[in-house]
Enzyme design. Structure first.
Site, short mmCIF file in Angstrom:
data_model
loop_
_atom_site.label_atom_id
_atom_site.label_comp_id
_atom_site.label_asym_id
_atom_site.label_seq_id
_atom_site.Cartn_x
_atom_site.Cartn_y
_atom_site.Cartn_z
CB CYS A 2 -0.71 4.12 80.16
SG CYS A 2 -0.08 5.74 79.73
NE ARG A 27 0.26 -1.95 79.11
CZ ARG A 27 -0.62 -2.39 78.21
NH1 ARG A 27 -0.83 -3.68 78.10
NH2 ARG A 27 -1.28 -1.57 77.45
N GLY A 104 -4.12 6.16 76.66
CA GLY A 104 -4.55 6.67 75.35
C GLY A 104 -4.26 8.15 75.25
#
Ligand code: G6P
Length: 615
Positions: A2, A27, A104
């Site tokens: 993320c 990413r 997360g």
């Protein structure tokens, strides 16, 4: 994984947010979204797919050029809940006033969800993240805490990892962000603020950066920022770092793909890694000096890492055991963190990580720290979590790496391990310092030219690669130092072309993989002219007699090898240590050309992420 980018200032936020998201695309992600405060309301836009899809939607709306102030944006790499619009971030609380983006995992989301459902709060997604925004909304709307207190109260109740940014339409002049386990940086420029999961979206605007530490919350209000501890609410004084990255480091230049550029960067990145790290008679690793007396006395080293960095670790083991005569164990960080590893205050634990943010590697470092071991980081990103969590460390200095498949970071990690190993060996007097170091520096003095020779062969490497692009499976074989290179070559091909590939020690292939060999199976042999040369020739014969296709990467001009090989890529006649680095570059190019020919998304391969910030 993320990506987070947020802006607070007086410019139109959407162009800044979209530019930031594009810089974070590397990413890895599967959906994207934005939220901004507009005339007292939150406007949320999100979609499954690429940032370009989000951009199309945003540009068709008036809000695109009519929203100065604060906004935030996110690319999501799905963990809980499939990749679709509903699960994309930002998520909004039941009142519609509070929006949140998150990197997360909230591990206790089931318990919190139950609690919130009992309070009649309805959920709209399958994500763990929504629980956090609903919890903030609960404290704000139902308990009556103010915005900042609501965020802090919620964060005190979550287990897991987070990097978050939160907006509240009741507080259009505020933006709150926090981190624990997932990276977050704050960029400061006069009256503007930028938040992001790494510096790539920020460098264009400012070089003044604050790296948030664990359990820190930043409250942006008006022209001010206040960084506090999530737990104690005490304001912290944080150092503003001036970063020296250039925007060009984050762009493709004349190349079509970041990966291609980064493979070519190796004609200077490896030398950059070496710069200033030696004088005539010694290796200089200043980042280790405080701990060197303890490091050199160690009797056991662990190297822990994930993916490509783990392969570098295997080379580290080979050379440290050879030169410094210390036993080395190389463990995947995801295993290390849970294994009953034997650690004490004499053990050295080396954590290798390009990004410095890989969750498992960070957890392994924390475990080693708790056990009192001496932790050494080999990272590429200054100020990254692992660089900060380790006692001491060495930066690889190979420049920003954007292609998901790691290339130049690997060769620089290997070079750092050579330096570390030789310094250790000379401190322990297990080598003849003068001859070994002189030999090493002589070998490496020509490295740029040798890398250039390999890069100039890329047309030929492409031609060979294209011959095999339709194969469904590859074997990569090497011995000694080149076994990790075989693993790394196979990993590169898998990652970006989605073709099955396995790396094996050349002789070990007789214990299984040889069963796969037939006339359709390409087998890549890494064949340096060293003590194992004749053994590898026998392994080649074994494959040849089962009709496998032989591709040899070698520095030998022998006729026998040429005759046995269907294709042969000849490298300069260099030392075994350099040879492995050059062979790596050939394998990177080989995988790259196959992936391009198969029209794969080379820089952002499916399902993969550059920096894996969840367990
Ligand atoms: C991900 C990346 C790999 C990388 C690995 C470890 O899987 O896709 O390219 O090797 O993470 O990353 P690190 O940043 O810790 O070296």
């Amino acid at each position: 994984m993320c990506g987070i980018v947020a802006y607070k200032g007086n410019k139109d936020c959407h162009p800044i947010l979209l530019d930031g998201l594009k810089r974070l695309e590397y990413r890895g992600y599967d959906s994207a979204g934005t939220a901004c405060n507009h005339n007292g309301k939150l406007v949320v836009t999100k979609c499954r797919g690429k940032v370009a899809d989000l951009e199309r939607i945003l540009k068709s709306r008036k809000i695109y050029s009519d929203c100065s102030g604060s906004g935030m944006a996110h690319t999501r790499w799905a963990t809980h809940g499939e990749p679709n619009r509903k699960n994309a971030h930002p998520h909004v609380d039941q009142s519609g006033k509070i929006a949140l983006i998150h990197n997360g995992i909230i591990e206790n989301y089931i318990t919190l969800k139950k609690f919130l459902k009992n309070k009649k709060i309805k959920f709209n997604s399958d994500t763990d993240t929504e629980v956090l925004v609903q919890l903030i909304g609960y404290f704000y709307n139902k308990v009556g805490l103010d915005f900042e207190e609501s965020v802090r109260a919620s964060l005190q109740r979550v287990d897991g990892a987070y990097g978050i940014v939160v907006l509240n339409s009741d507080e259009p002049d505020m933006m709150i962000a926090a981190r624990s386990g997932s990276p977050l940086v704050l960029g400061i420029k006069d009256h503007e603020f930028f938040l992001a999961s790494d510096i790539s979206p920020i460098v264009k605007y400012t070089k003044q950066i604050i790296y948030l530490d664990e359990k820190e919350i930043v409250v942006l209000k008006g022209d001010n920022y206040d960084i506090k501890s999530v737990d104690t609410n005490l304001s912290l004084s944080k150092e503003i770092k001036i970063i020296d990255h250039k925007i060009q480091d984050f762009e493709k230049g004349n190349f079509d793909y970041f990966m291609h550029k980064e493979i070519h960067d190796q004609n200077y990145s490896i030398t950059n890694t070496l710069k200033g790290r030696s004088n005539d008679h010694d290796i200089l690793l200043n980042g280790l000096s405080k701990y060197w007396n303890d490091i050199k006395e160690t009797n056991r080293i662990y190297i822990t890492a994930c993916g490509t960095s783990w392969h570098a670790g295997l080379i580290g083991k080979n050379i440290i055991e050879k030169f410094a005569k210390i036993p080395v164990h190389v463990e995947y960080a995801s295993e290390f963190r849970y294994n009953d590893t034997i650690l004490d205050n004499k053990t050295v634990v080396i954590a290798i990580s390009q990004s410095g943010e890989t969750a498992d590697t960070l957890a392994a470092v924390n475990k080693a720290n708790d056990a009192g071991a001496i932790t050494v980081g080999i990272c590429n990103v200054p100020g990254s979590s692992i660089a900060r969590a380790t006692d001491c460390g060495i930066y690889t200095r190979c420049g920003h790496e954007i292609g998901v498949a790691s290339t130049k970071a690997f060769t620089s990690q290997v070079v750092i391990l050579y330096l570390f190993c030789l310094k250790l060996a000379s401190s322990r007097k297990t080598i003849d310092v003068k001859t070994t170091l002189t030999g090493f520096f002589k070998d490496f003095s020509n490295l740029d030219k040798d890398v250039e020779i390999v890069l100039r062969k890329e047309k030929y490497i492409r031609k060979v690669a294209l011959k095999y692009k339709n194969a469904s499976s590859f074997l990569y074989l090497g011995r000694g130092l080149n076994f990790p290179i075989a693993l790394e070559g196979a990993l590169k091909l898998k990652e970006i072309s989605y073709i099955h590939a396995e790396g094996y020690p050349a002789a070990e292939m007789k214990h299984g993989p040889i069963a796969l060999v037939d006339k359709n199976m390409p087998v890549i042999f890494i064949v340096p002219k060293d003590k194992t040369y004749n053994k590898i020739l026998s392994n080649i014969e074994e494959i040849k007699s089962r009709k496998g296709k032989i591709i040899s990467i070698t520095n030998s001009k022998s006729k026998r090898l040429k005759d046995l090989s269907d294709d042969l890529i000849l490298l300069p006649n260099v030392s075994p240590y350099l040879f492995s680095l050059l062979a790596t570059i050939v394998l990177q190019l080989f995988a790259f050309f196959i992936a391009v020919a198969k029209k794969r998304d080379v820089d952002q391969p499916r399902n993969l992420a550059k920096s894996v910030t969840v367990e």
